[in-house]
Design a protein around this motif. Sequence first.
Motif, PDB file in Angstrom:
ATOM      1  N   PRO A  26       0.828  -1.211   0.000  1.00 25.08           N
ATOM      2  CA  PRO A  26       0.000   0.000   0.000  1.00 25.08           C
ATOM      3  C   PRO A  26       0.866   1.267   0.000  1.00 25.08           C
ATOM      4  CG  PRO A  26      -0.782  -1.569   1.631  1.00 25.08           C
ATOM      5  CD  PRO A  26       0.532  -2.091   1.143  1.00 25.08           C
ATOM      6  N   GLY A  27       0.467   2.224  -0.801  1.00 24.09           N
ATOM      7  CA  GLY A  27       1.173   3.502  -0.814  1.00 24.09           C
ATOM      8  C   GLY A  27       2.365   3.566  -1.740  1.00 24.09           C
ATOM      9  N   LEU A  28       2.677   2.469  -2.447  1.00 28.70           N
ATOM     10  CA  LEU A  28       3.855   2.491  -3.313  1.00 28.70           C
ATOM     11  C   LEU A  28       3.702   3.498  -4.449  1.00 28.70           C
ATOM     12  CD1 LEU A  28       6.611   1.508  -4.145  1.00 28.70           C
ATOM     13  CD2 LEU A  28       5.532  -0.434  -5.313  1.00 28.70           C
ATOM     14  N   ALA A  29       2.514   3.594  -5.014  1.00 30.08           N
ATOM     15  CA  ALA A  29       2.298   4.548  -6.107  1.00 30.08           C
ATOM     16  C   ALA A  29       2.591   5.968  -5.656  1.00 30.08           C
ATOM     17  CB  ALA A  29       0.868   4.425  -6.635  1.00 30.08           C
ATOM     18  N   ALA A  30       2.192   6.303  -4.438  1.00 36.11           N
ATOM     19  CA  ALA A  30       2.453   7.645  -3.915  1.00 36.11           C
ATOM     20  C   ALA A  30       3.948   7.850  -3.678  1.00 36.11           C
ATOM     21  CB  ALA A  30       1.676   7.865  -2.624  1.00 36.11           C
ATOM     22  N   LEU A  31       4.623   6.839  -3.127  1.00 33.23           N
ATOM     23  CA  LEU A  31       6.066   6.935  -2.912  1.00 33.23           C
ATOM     24  C   LEU A  31       6.802   7.124  -4.232  1.00 33.23           C
ATOM     25  CD1 LEU A  31       6.779   4.145  -0.260  1.00 33.23           C
ATOM     26  CD2 LEU A  31       6.967   6.606   0.073  1.00 33.23           C
ATOM     27  N   ALA A  32       6.335   6.423  -5.277  1.00 40.12           N
ATOM     28  CA  ALA A  32       7.009   6.459  -6.571  1.00 40.12           C
ATOM     29  C   ALA A  32       6.929   7.826  -7.235  1.00 40.12           C
ATOM     30  CB  ALA A  32       6.421   5.391  -7.489  1.00 40.12           C
ATOM     31  N   ARG A  33       5.988   8.673  -6.782  1.00 42.40           N
ATOM     32  CA  ARG A  33       5.886  10.016  -7.355  1.00 42.40           C
ATOM     33  C   ARG A  33       7.014  10.926  -6.891  1.00 42.40           C
ATOM     34  NH1 ARG A  33       0.170   9.027  -6.822  1.00 42.40           N
ATOM     35  NH2 ARG A  33       0.058  10.055  -4.786  1.00 42.40           N
ATOM     36  N   ASP A  34       7.730  10.486  -5.853  1.00 42.52           N
ATOM     37  CA  ASP A  34       8.926  11.211  -5.415  1.00 42.52           C
ATOM     38  C   ASP A  34       9.982  11.039  -6.503  1.00 42.52           C
ATOM     39  OD1 ASP A  34      11.386  11.940  -4.367  1.00 42.52           O
ATOM     40  OD2 ASP A  34      11.003  11.087  -2.399  1.00 42.52           O
ATOM     41  N   GLY A  35      10.495  12.146  -7.015  1.00 41.23           N
ATOM     42  CA  GLY A  35      11.430  12.098  -8.130  1.00 41.23           C
ATOM     43  C   GLY A  35      12.697  11.305  -7.859  1.00 41.23           C
ATOM     44  N   GLY A  36      13.076  11.130  -6.581  1.00 45.48           N
ATOM     45  CA  GLY A  36      14.299  10.400  -6.274  1.00 45.48           C
ATOM     46  C   GLY A  36      14.088   8.934  -5.953  1.00 45.48           C
ATOM     47  N   PHE A  37      12.834   8.465  -6.005  1.00 46.40           N
ATOM     48  CA  PHE A  37      12.544   7.098  -5.572  1.00 46.40           C
ATOM     49  C   PHE A  37      13.305   6.069  -6.397  1.00 46.40           C
ATOM     50  CE2 PHE A  37      10.142   3.132  -5.670  1.00 46.40           C
ATOM     51  CZ  PHE A  37       9.938   2.883  -4.321  1.00 46.40           C
ATOM     52  N   VAL A  38      13.266   6.180  -7.719  1.00 42.83           N
ATOM     53  CA  VAL A  38      13.910   5.177  -8.575  1.00 42.83           C
ATOM     54  C   VAL A  38      15.415   5.163  -8.352  1.00 42.83           C
ATOM     55  CG1 VAL A  38      14.425   4.520 -10.961  1.00 42.83           C
ATOM     56  CG2 VAL A  38      12.095   5.130 -10.308  1.00 42.83           C
ATOM     57  N   GLU A  39      16.037   6.333  -8.229  1.00 45.68           N
ATOM     58  CA  GLU A  39      17.481   6.370  -8.021  1.00 45.68           C
ATOM     59  C   GLU A  39      17.851   5.784  -6.664  1.00 45.68           C
ATOM     60  OE1 GLU A  39      19.642   7.020 -10.404  1.00 45.68           O
ATOM     61  OE2 GLU A  39      17.878   7.284 -11.687  1.00 45.68           O
TER      62      GLU A  39
END
Length: 251
Positions: A26-39
């Motif tokens: 739960p909440g991963l989609a919201a976390l992924a909107r953080d521009g630094g999440f993938v890096e």
Amino acid sequence: MRRIVSAAFALLLLTAAARAEPPPPPGLAALARDGGFVERFLAAALDGPPYYNPLLATVNPGRLARIADGRRLNYFAWRGFPDDEPASIARIRALTGLGPAPEVSEPGYDDAAFMAVETRDMLAARPVRGPGIAAPFFTASAPETVPGAVCGVFVQSGNVLRPRELSDMTVHVLATAPPAAQQRCLARAALRALGLAGIGEYADGVLPAAADPVTLLTPEEEGFLWLLYRLPVGADRETLRAGAVDILDRL
């Protein structure tokens, strides 16, 4: 090229759906909107100390390493640590899709990935062996590099031809640490054992404010682990970046 990668990962997702793979936390989609999440995910998956092959030769962590799809995780505490599987390991199974621990009498027992946990009076990069079951333990870094280190983890693959398919993990937990710190540190060591190289080989037992009080994992740690087990073993940084973006865009 991006279209080809997207099509490939679309096929991967369809195959995953057919196998009823674990849903995202739960909440991963919201976390992924953080521009630094993938890096940050790439750093956790690829940066850090090496893993080891069965001959104790180092394996560069610059490509994704994790337990292979479809395997079971045999969690085993053999000395000075509770035998019951902690909530963090149960949650990790739910995020990764790794199966339950097999019984010794089952035909697939030897094929399961093995995670053994043992308390130690002191932590060391190359501790003395024993007593009891003397599993290998050899780390590239030392506990002195982590202030307040409570546990350490040694991780290796079981096949020299598939060095990034992890299969054997040994966790040493400091016997004198408070139980709550031991459990949090075990959760962090398990993340490293299952492929998050950036977590490091030693960790403290401090519970972050964002951590779940039962599983002891933070939402970002859960998101990283779930994403790690949706991507292919051995993938390089650019492949992982494209795949991670494609998967997260679909949430």
